[in-house]
Motif scaffolding. Structure first.
Motif, PDB file in Angstrom:
ATOM      1  N   ASP A 140     101.120 -10.413  97.922  1.00  0.00           N
ATOM      2  CA  ASP A 140     101.486 -11.243  96.780  1.00  0.00           C
ATOM      3  C   ASP A 140     100.645 -12.516  96.753  1.00  0.00           C
ATOM      4  OD1 ASP A 140     102.703 -12.791  94.835  1.00  0.00           O
ATOM      5  OD2 ASP A 140     104.692 -12.771  95.751  1.00  0.00           O
ATOM      6  N   ALA A 141      99.984 -12.777  95.623  1.00  0.00           N
ATOM      7  CA  ALA A 141      99.106 -13.942  95.509  1.00  0.00           C
ATOM      8  C   ALA A 141      99.850 -15.259  95.691  1.00  0.00           C
ATOM      9  CB  ALA A 141      98.390 -13.926  94.162  1.00  0.00           C
ATOM     10  N   LYS A 142     101.148 -15.276  95.455  1.00  0.00           N
ATOM     11  CA  LYS A 142     101.924 -16.510  95.570  1.00  0.00           C
ATOM     12  C   LYS A 142     102.485 -16.737  96.969  1.00  0.00           C
ATOM     13  CE  LYS A 142     101.382 -17.078  91.125  1.00  0.00           C
ATOM     14  NZ  LYS A 142     100.380 -18.044  90.625  1.00  0.00           N
ATOM     15  N   ALA A 143     102.299 -15.770  97.846  1.00  0.00           N
ATOM     16  CA  ALA A 143     102.817 -15.890  99.210  1.00  0.00           C
ATOM     17  C   ALA A 143     101.893 -16.758 100.059  1.00  0.00           C
ATOM     18  CB  ALA A 143     102.953 -14.503  99.838  1.00  0.00           C
ATOM     19  N   PRO A 144     102.398 -17.313 101.157  1.00  0.00           N
ATOM     20  CA  PRO A 144     101.491 -17.955 102.120  1.00  0.00           C
ATOM     21  C   PRO A 144     100.404 -16.961 102.518  1.00  0.00           C
ATOM     22  CG  PRO A 144     103.774 -18.324 102.732  1.00  0.00           C
ATOM     23  CD  PRO A 144     103.792 -17.317 101.631  1.00  0.00           C
ATOM     24  N   ALA A 145      99.214 -17.454 102.780  1.00  0.00           N
ATOM     25  CA  ALA A 145      98.072 -16.565 103.001  1.00  0.00           C
ATOM     26  C   ALA A 145      97.496 -16.722 104.401  1.00  0.00           C
ATOM     27  CB  ALA A 145      96.994 -16.835 101.960  1.00  0.00           C
ATOM     28  N   GLU A 190      89.904 -21.973  99.466  1.00  0.00           N
ATOM     29  CA  GLU A 190      90.044 -22.547  98.126  1.00  0.00           C
ATOM     30  C   GLU A 190      90.473 -21.494  97.114  1.00  0.00           C
ATOM     31  OE1 GLU A 190      86.149 -24.146  97.719  1.00  0.00           O
ATOM     32  OE2 GLU A 190      86.600 -25.969  98.880  1.00  0.00           O
ATOM     33  N   TRP A 191      89.926 -20.293  97.231  1.00  0.00           N
ATOM     34  CA  TRP A 191      90.282 -19.204  96.308  1.00  0.00           C
ATOM     35  C   TRP A 191      91.746 -18.810  96.475  1.00  0.00           C
ATOM     36  CZ3 TRP A 191      91.614 -13.946  97.061  1.00  0.00           C
ATOM     37  CH2 TRP A 191      91.577 -13.154  95.912  1.00  0.00           C
ATOM     38  N   LEU A 192      92.197 -18.679  97.712  1.00  0.00           N
ATOM     39  CA  LEU A 192      93.592 -18.314  97.957  1.00  0.00           C
ATOM     40  C   LEU A 192      94.538 -19.374  97.406  1.00  0.00           C
ATOM     41  CD1 LEU A 192      93.146 -16.910 101.563  1.00  0.00           C
ATOM     42  CD2 LEU A 192      93.978 -15.587  99.597  1.00  0.00           C
ATOM     43  N   ALA A 200      98.567 -19.417  96.690  1.00  0.00           N
ATOM     44  CA  ALA A 200      99.065 -19.548  98.063  1.00  0.00           C
ATOM     45  C   ALA A 200      99.413 -20.999  98.358  1.00  0.00           C
ATOM     46  CB  ALA A 200      98.020 -19.058  99.057  1.00  0.00           C
ATOM     47  N   PRO A 201     100.635 -21.302  98.797  1.00  0.00           N
ATOM     48  CA  PRO A 201     101.007 -22.685  99.093  1.00  0.00           C
ATOM     49  C   PRO A 201     100.321 -23.227 100.349  1.00  0.00           C
ATOM     50  CG  PRO A 201     102.799 -21.206  99.665  1.00  0.00           C
ATOM     51  CD  PRO A 201     101.772 -20.375  98.965  1.00  0.00           C
ATOM     52  N   LYS A 202     100.111 -22.350 101.327  1.00  0.00           N
ATOM     53  CA  LYS A 202      99.419 -22.734 102.564  1.00  0.00           C
ATOM     54  C   LYS A 202      98.566 -21.551 103.021  1.00  0.00           C
ATOM     55  CE  LYS A 202     102.722 -26.194 104.198  1.00  0.00           C
ATOM     56  NZ  LYS A 202     103.579 -26.635 105.331  1.00  0.00           N
ATOM     57  N   VAL A 203      97.552 -21.868 103.822  1.00  0.00           N
ATOM     58  CA  VAL A 203      96.600 -20.847 104.263  1.00  0.00           C
ATOM     59  C   VAL A 203      96.351 -20.993 105.761  1.00  0.00           C
ATOM     60  CG1 VAL A 203      94.304 -19.858 103.976  1.00  0.00           C
ATOM     61  CG2 VAL A 203      95.485 -20.842 101.993  1.00  0.00           C
ATOM     62  N   GLY A 204      96.527 -19.908 106.495  1.00  0.00           N
ATOM     63  CA  GLY A 204      96.196 -19.863 107.907  1.00  0.00           C
ATOM     64  C   GLY A 204      94.996 -18.974 108.149  1.00  0.00           C
ATOM     65  N   CYS A 205      94.597 -18.863 109.388  1.00  0.00           N
ATOM     66  CA  CYS A 205      93.428 -18.056 109.729  1.00  0.00           C
ATOM     67  C   CYS A 205      93.615 -17.452 111.110  1.00  0.00           C
ATOM     68  CB  CYS A 205      92.171 -18.927 109.703  1.00  0.00           C
ATOM     69  SG  CYS A 205      90.621 -18.028 109.912  1.00  0.00           S
ATOM     70  N   THR A 206      93.172 -16.211 111.254  1.00  0.00           N
ATOM     71  CA  THR A 206      93.105 -15.592 112.566  1.00  0.00           C
ATOM     72  C   THR A 206      91.854 -14.740 112.624  1.00  0.00           C
ATOM     73  OG1 THR A 206      94.331 -14.340 114.263  1.00  0.00           O
ATOM     74  CG2 THR A 206      94.443 -13.498 112.011  1.00  0.00           C
ATOM     75  N   GLY A 207      91.328 -14.533 113.821  1.00  0.00           N
ATOM     76  CA  GLY A 207      90.120 -13.738 113.962  1.00  0.00           C
ATOM     77  C   GLY A 207      89.916 -13.315 115.402  1.00  0.00           C
ATOM     78  N   PHE A 208      88.947 -12.435 115.598  1.00  0.00           N
ATOM     79  CA  PHE A 208      88.819 -11.715 116.852  1.00  0.00           C
ATOM     80  C   PHE A 208      87.356 -11.647 117.270  1.00  0.00           C
ATOM     81  CE2 PHE A 208      91.890 -10.286 113.812  1.00  0.00           C
ATOM     82  CZ  PHE A 208      93.086 -10.497 114.477  1.00  0.00           C
ATOM     83  N   CYS A 209      87.088 -12.005 118.540  1.00  0.00           N
ATOM     84  CA  CYS A 209      85.723 -11.988 119.061  1.00  0.00           C
ATOM     85  C   CYS A 209      84.877 -12.959 118.218  1.00  0.00           C
ATOM     86  CB  CYS A 209      85.186 -10.557 119.054  1.00  0.00           C
ATOM     87  SG  CYS A 209      83.521 -10.333 119.719  1.00  0.00           S
TER      88      CYS A 209
END
Length: 243
Positions: free
Chosen positions: A30-35, A101-103, A108-117
């Protein structure tokens, strides 16, 4: 370039989007969910990365996987190493910032990030430079020429296998030193080390097993580390993206 991508374990699929001119990615939720932005390993956008995004999205988040290699895939470690060696890290960080910025523009009210290697290192760069609200990095630390940990002021987590021996990049000692610099400067960094696990321990499914074997990484003895890691990551996101 594929219009949709699937994982190998979790149901569902991600749909191709262009979140900046000429910059592709794959999104779900959902585009309106936290991202949450989910950043690939050095292999590219492969099923293990898609599975991570699908798993997170099922917890009530919109997920975006930027296609950092623009459709290219490293089919073996030699090709993946070549692709990573050619990466323009500054450009990749700029694209992650555009993804944030796009999210937000999508709702999206807030944006987090995760990644690997490689994506783990990019996640920590995103915590400093891209305007995310929280970040969880798995087995990847960026170089000092790109990242100054004392400038990271959003909550972060670092997850590393106890047996990871990639010195200076993903070994536990390097992770602890990075987190100590964040915390000494008033930031909030947590470091988690998982016994009997090495690099890439979070990846599930046949591809996860095959990639660890291909790289000579140890196979996790059971799912305990994965379960514990996901519990911690989802707590971080719930506290900082949903609150």
């Amino acid at each position: 370039m594929a219009q949709t991508v699937k994982g190998s374990v979790y149901p569902g699929e991600l749909t191709r989007v262009e979140f900046a001119p000429g910059v592709p990615g794959y999104a779900v939720g959902d585009a309106k969910a936290p991202a949450v932005i989910v950043l690939q390993e050095w292999w590219g956008v492969v099923p293990t990365t898609v599975d991570h995004a699908l798993h997170i999205s099922q917890q009530g988040y919109r997920c975006l996987v930027p296609d950092i290699y623009k459709g290219k895939i490293g089919v073996d470690k030699e090709e993946a190493s070549h692709l990573m060696s050619k990466l323009d890290w500054a450009q990749a960080v700029q694209e992650i910032k555009q993804a944030v910025e796009w999210l937000r523009s999508q709702g999206a009210p807030k944006v987090g990030c995760t990644g690997f290697c490689m994506g783990g290192a990019l996640t920590l760069l995103a915590a400093q430079h891209a305007g995310v609200d929280a970040a969880a990095a798995f087995y990847g630390i960026p170089g000092a020429d790109f990242c100054q940990p004392e400038h990271i002021k959003v909550p972060i987590q670092l997850h590393h296998g106890e047996l990871d021996n990639m010195k200076g990049f993903s070994d536990p000692e390097t992770a602890k030193a990075f987190a100590d610099k964040v915390n000494s400067a008033g930031g909030k960094a947590e470091v988690f080390t998982y016994p009997d696990c090495g690099h890439g321990f979070l990846n599930v499914g046949k591809e996860g097993v095959e990639k660890r074997a291909h790289m000579g990484f140890p196979e996790p003895p059971n799912d305990d580390a994965r379960s514990q890691a996901w519990e911690r990551v989802l707590r971080l996101f719930a506290d900082n993206l949903k609150a």
